[in-house]
Design a protein around this motif. Structure first.
Motif, mmCIF file in Angstrom:
data_model
loop_
_atom_site.group_PDB
_atom_site.id
_atom_site.type_symbol
_atom_site.label_atom_id
_atom_site.label_comp_id
_atom_site.label_asym_id
_atom_site.label_seq_id
_atom_site.Cartn_x
_atom_site.Cartn_y
_atom_site.Cartn_z
ATOM 1 N N THR A 350 10.294 27.418 11.502
ATOM 2 C CA THR A 350 11.201 27.699 10.396
ATOM 3 C C THR A 350 12.517 26.957 10.616
ATOM 4 N N LEU A 351 13.257 26.710 9.529
ATOM 5 C CA LEU A 351 14.591 26.149 9.618
ATOM 6 C C LEU A 351 15.622 27.275 9.782
ATOM 7 N N PRO A 352 16.817 26.991 10.315
ATOM 8 C CA PRO A 352 17.350 25.675 10.653
ATOM 9 C C PRO A 352 16.866 25.168 12.003
ATOM 10 N N THR A 353 17.001 23.861 12.200
ATOM 11 C CA THR A 353 16.667 23.213 13.461
ATOM 12 C C THR A 353 17.859 23.297 14.411
ATOM 13 N N ALA A 354 17.634 23.797 15.616
ATOM 14 C CA ALA A 354 18.698 23.792 16.613
ATOM 15 C C ALA A 354 18.990 22.355 17.029
#
Length: 359
Positions: A350-354
């Motif tokens: 899932t988003l957000p991307t770290a």
């Protein structure tokens, strides 16, 4: 109605309202009916007597230190395959951005992304001899044709760039095939992260992936190992998956590097025991074996992959993946190694991307 963004043999007879599009230097926007319209480009000289529609713009040239946008697509939709050729190597950096994020979800040298990390067609010192890779998700075919078939859905936007970190221009051929269609709510977004350590500090585990935050599934590993020692086997190290709160000890622990990549007993020839045996299969392989001299000699280089397509590793909130670099001492004790190790981790989440570590 079938959404058409992911096909299986069973789904192929189903009809869909999905619309297929493709981006290349001959149609950089992917718009319907907009292919082969170029009047200028890298092929305009050989096409000067033929005109529009005759391979006027087959590729792009990326300036030293420059970045080109390969795709900028409004969703919803999904990338279904990518092909590239031209320069192949670590000077070319690919980045994929999903749904207007400023942080890339894919950041990786081009050669490593396609499972051929040791290949660089401008440098023979890295052992850039061609190695074919035949797998379900990635292919490296003669002569330096790179393809991947990871399905990469996006709900709002997909943006793909290529950076040239060389001191000279690089030529890039590319074709990005995608579909515009409605997507289910429960999709995950494709991610790929590159890391490299040379040399690996003594008695430290090599980190393939860390800092993942979100729900998802781990789907693949590409690993490049360059030996910094003489006369030793290098693959006793265990691969470990720490997930969802694991601290000191992992939930999943393998039995050895070659075991994780679906080989066994040092990848040796089972008859002669004097050479490594390269192999490629749909989900695992050792396509790159760059040999300086003999089995176990110094400066061997290996490239391998493992796709978790039938057996993805699911996680709820976080994931960390490591592998040990481990060989043997002469008195039958393990020896922690200090090799040149690079990797690409592939996963959906899932988003957000770290944010990733600095490349």
């Amino acid at each position: 109605m079938y959404d058409g963004f992911f096909n299986t043999p069973a789904s192929m007879p189903l009809l869909s309202n999905a619309r297929t599009r493709s981006i290349s230097a001959e149609n950089p926007t992917g718009e319907k009916g907009a292919g082969a319209l170029a009047t200028t480009g890298t092929g305009e000289k050989p096409a000067r007597n033929l005109g529009k529609g005759w391979k006027v713009s087959p590729c792009v040239e990326v300036a030293p230190g420059g970045v080109v946008v390969l795709a900028d697509i409004e969703g919803p939709g999904a990338i279904q395959s990518i092909w590239m050729a031209g320069y192949v190597g670590r000077d070319s950096i690919l980045r994929f951005y999903w749904d207007y994020q400023e942080t890339p979800s894919v950041e990786c040298p081009q050669s490593d992304f396609f499972g051929c990390g040791w290949f660089d067609n401008d440098r023979t010192v890295t052992g850039s001899n061609f190695s074919q890779l035949c797998s379900q998700m990635v292919c490296v075919n003669p002569n330096k044709g790179l393809s991947c078939f990871w399905v990469m859905p996006f709900k709002k936007r997909c943006r793909i760039t290529a950076e040239n970190r060389a001191k000279e221009p690089r030529v890039l051929y590319y074709q990005i095939n995608y579909v515009l269609t409605e997507l289910p709510d429960e999709i995950g977004y494709f991610h790929a992260q590159f890391r490299r350590v040379n040399p690996l500090p003594y008695k430290e585990d090599y980190v393939i992936l860390d800092g993942v935050s979100g729900k998802g599934q781990y789907v693949g590993t590409a690993l490049s190992v360059g030996l910094n020692g003489l006369g030793m086997w290098w693959g006793e190290g265990e691969i470990k998956f720490y997930m969802d709160g694991d601290k000191q000890f992992p939930t999943i622990c393998g039995t050895g590097t070659e075991d994780y990549f679906c080989g066994s007993y040092d990848f040796e020839d089972p008859v002669t025991h004097d050479r490594y045996v390269a192999f490629t299969t749909p989900y695992a392989g050792l396509p790159q074996v760059i040999t300086p001299d003999k089995l176990y000699n110094s400066q061997f280089r290996f490239g391998m992959y493992r796709w978790h397509i039938p057996d993805p590793i699911w996680f709820e909130s976080e994931l960390r993946v490591t592998v040990q670099a481990l060989g043997w001492r002469k008195d039958f004790r393990y020896l922690p190694l200090q090799d040149d190790i690079a990797s690409v981790a592939y996963w959906y989440q899932t988003l957000p991307t770290a944010p990733f570590p600095a490349l």
